[in-house]
Design a protein around this motif. Sequence first.
Motif, short mmCIF file in Angstrom:
data_model
loop_
_atom_site.label_atom_id
_atom_site.label_comp_id
_atom_site.label_asym_id
_atom_site.label_seq_id
_atom_site.Cartn_x
_atom_site.Cartn_y
_atom_site.Cartn_z
N GLU A 201 64.98 -0.41 97.32
CA GLU A 201 64.15 -0.32 96.11
C GLU A 201 64.97 -0.66 94.86
OE1 GLU A 201 65.60 2.13 97.63
OE2 GLU A 201 66.37 3.55 96.14
N SER A 202 66.29 -0.77 95.01
CA SER A 202 67.15 -0.99 93.85
C SER A 202 66.89 -2.36 93.23
CB SER A 202 68.61 -0.88 94.29
OG SER A 202 69.44 -1.53 93.37
N LEU A 203 67.08 -2.41 91.93
CA LEU A 203 66.96 -3.67 91.19
C LEU A 203 67.96 -4.70 91.71
CD1 LEU A 203 65.80 -5.24 88.73
CD2 LEU A 203 67.48 -4.04 87.30
N LEU A 204 69.03 -4.20 92.34
CA LEU A 204 70.07 -5.09 92.89
C LEU A 204 69.46 -6.13 93.82
CD1 LEU A 204 72.89 -2.56 93.87
CD2 LEU A 204 73.04 -4.39 92.16
N GLY A 217 79.54 -8.67 92.09
CA GLY A 217 79.95 -7.77 91.02
C GLY A 217 79.12 -7.96 89.75
N PRO A 218 78.99 -9.20 89.26
CA PRO A 218 78.19 -9.40 88.04
C PRO A 218 76.73 -8.95 88.19
CG PRO A 218 79.60 -11.31 88.42
CD PRO A 218 79.77 -10.40 89.62
N ILE A 219 76.16 -9.09 89.41
CA ILE A 219 74.78 -8.62 89.63
C ILE A 219 74.73 -7.10 89.52
CG2 ILE A 219 73.02 -8.33 91.44
CD1 ILE A 219 73.42 -11.25 92.20
N VAL A 220 75.72 -6.43 90.07
CA VAL A 220 75.76 -4.96 89.97
C VAL A 220 75.84 -4.55 88.49
CG1 VAL A 220 77.09 -2.87 90.50
CG2 VAL A 220 76.83 -4.66 92.24
N THR A 221 76.70 -5.24 87.73
CA THR A 221 76.83 -4.92 86.31
C THR A 221 75.51 -5.14 85.57
OG1 THR A 221 79.17 -5.46 86.34
CG2 THR A 221 78.10 -5.47 84.20
N LYS A 225 73.29 -2.24 83.75
CA LYS A 225 72.95 -2.28 82.32
C LYS A 225 71.45 -2.12 82.10
CE LYS A 225 76.86 -4.73 80.37
NZ LYS A 225 77.41 -6.00 79.85
N GLU A 226 70.66 -2.46 83.14
CA GLU A 226 69.21 -2.23 83.07
C GLU A 226 68.86 -0.80 83.45
OE1 GLU A 226 66.70 -4.45 82.19
OE2 GLU A 226 68.35 -5.74 81.53
N GLY A 227 69.86 -0.01 83.81
CA GLY A 227 69.62 1.39 84.14
C GLY A 227 69.37 1.67 85.60
N ASP A 228 69.57 0.68 86.47
CA ASP A 228 69.35 0.90 87.90
C ASP A 228 70.32 1.95 88.42
OD1 ASP A 228 68.20 0.03 90.55
OD2 ASP A 228 70.35 -0.29 90.90
N PRO A 229 69.81 3.08 88.94
CA PRO A 229 70.72 4.18 89.31
C PRO A 229 71.68 3.82 90.44
CG PRO A 229 68.43 4.71 89.91
CD PRO A 229 68.39 3.43 89.15
N ALA A 267 81.31 -4.49 82.22
CA ALA A 267 80.52 -3.28 82.51
C ALA A 267 80.75 -2.19 81.47
CB ALA A 267 80.87 -2.76 83.90
N GLY A 268 81.79 -2.33 80.65
CA GLY A 268 82.03 -1.39 79.56
C GLY A 268 82.16 0.04 80.04
#
Length: 311
Positions: A201-204, A217-221, A225-229, A267-268
């Motif tokens: 269900e993750s936005l990933l 990695g960039p997709i995870v970041t 940033k969109e708040g995907d837990p 990812a800050g």
Amino acid sequence: MSDRVAIGVDAGGTKVAGLLVDVGDGGRVLVRQEVATPAADAEAATRTIVAVVRELMAEGPALAVGVGAAGMVGLDGVLRFAPNVAWREFPLAERIQRAVGLPTIVDNDANVAAWGEFRFGAGMGSGDMLLVTVGTGIGGGVVTGGRLFRGAHGFAAEIGHVIVEPNGPRCGCGNLGCWEQMASGRAVGRLGRKAVVDHPESLLLELAGGNPNAVTGPIVTAAAKEGDPVAVHVLAEVGRRLGEGIAGLVNILDPEVVVVGGGVIEAGDLLLEPARLACHDVVEAPEHRPAVPIVSAYMGQDAGDSVAANL
Ligand SMILES: [Zn+2]
């Protein structure tokens, strides 16, 4: 333009990025050049650097050339071993100097990035600084007592290759479970691909076009940033491993500040805040020492280049 202009080159496995830098004006970048690295051919890669330097020399009166290379560089400027370019026991500084006619220094890319952050960036004003570059792997640079720490042979601060997970994933150096396998961009991608299997269900998964193996990695970041837990959790896990490793280095070096650079800092605080908490948790006797700030590098991708120009 001041009278102290130099050329800095970041010689990496995928690109050669050259900068004409005004050292007399706080490291201001005047001109930038970028070309792909012919990584499989040591001679071609060297010719590429020479061509970039010559183009920059045509743009302004440079005094010297500094090159940051991703590999083990001896104190004599000989590139002993580059994991991602075909240089082996290669006298890179001498070859460039002979071709362009300017004094040339070659050093490890993380060392020059550290010197850059110390002179012009997030380490300015400190005397003892640790730089941790977190990209595909993990590199390090140490400034101690205002000087870059090189070790006996120039190979110091290869901090990514400390084993933190015996029997962990295989590292490019041949060992299992090096820190850079557990706390770098590669780790973010690997944990992201694993997490998406348990959490479709993750936005990933959506950002990876429905293919769990396409999570990077960039997709995870981006998802975090969109708040995907799920993505936030992955970055927190990698941030924790990063912070634990930094705590060990703080125990050894006792720096005033830890500067974190490299691609993963996109990812800050999603990465750095878990790293700060973990570092505080495991560093020796945190209540009996000043908190060591863990901050983002100022210069990002330009750090290695602009400082190479000033070595
Ligand atoms: Zn390793």
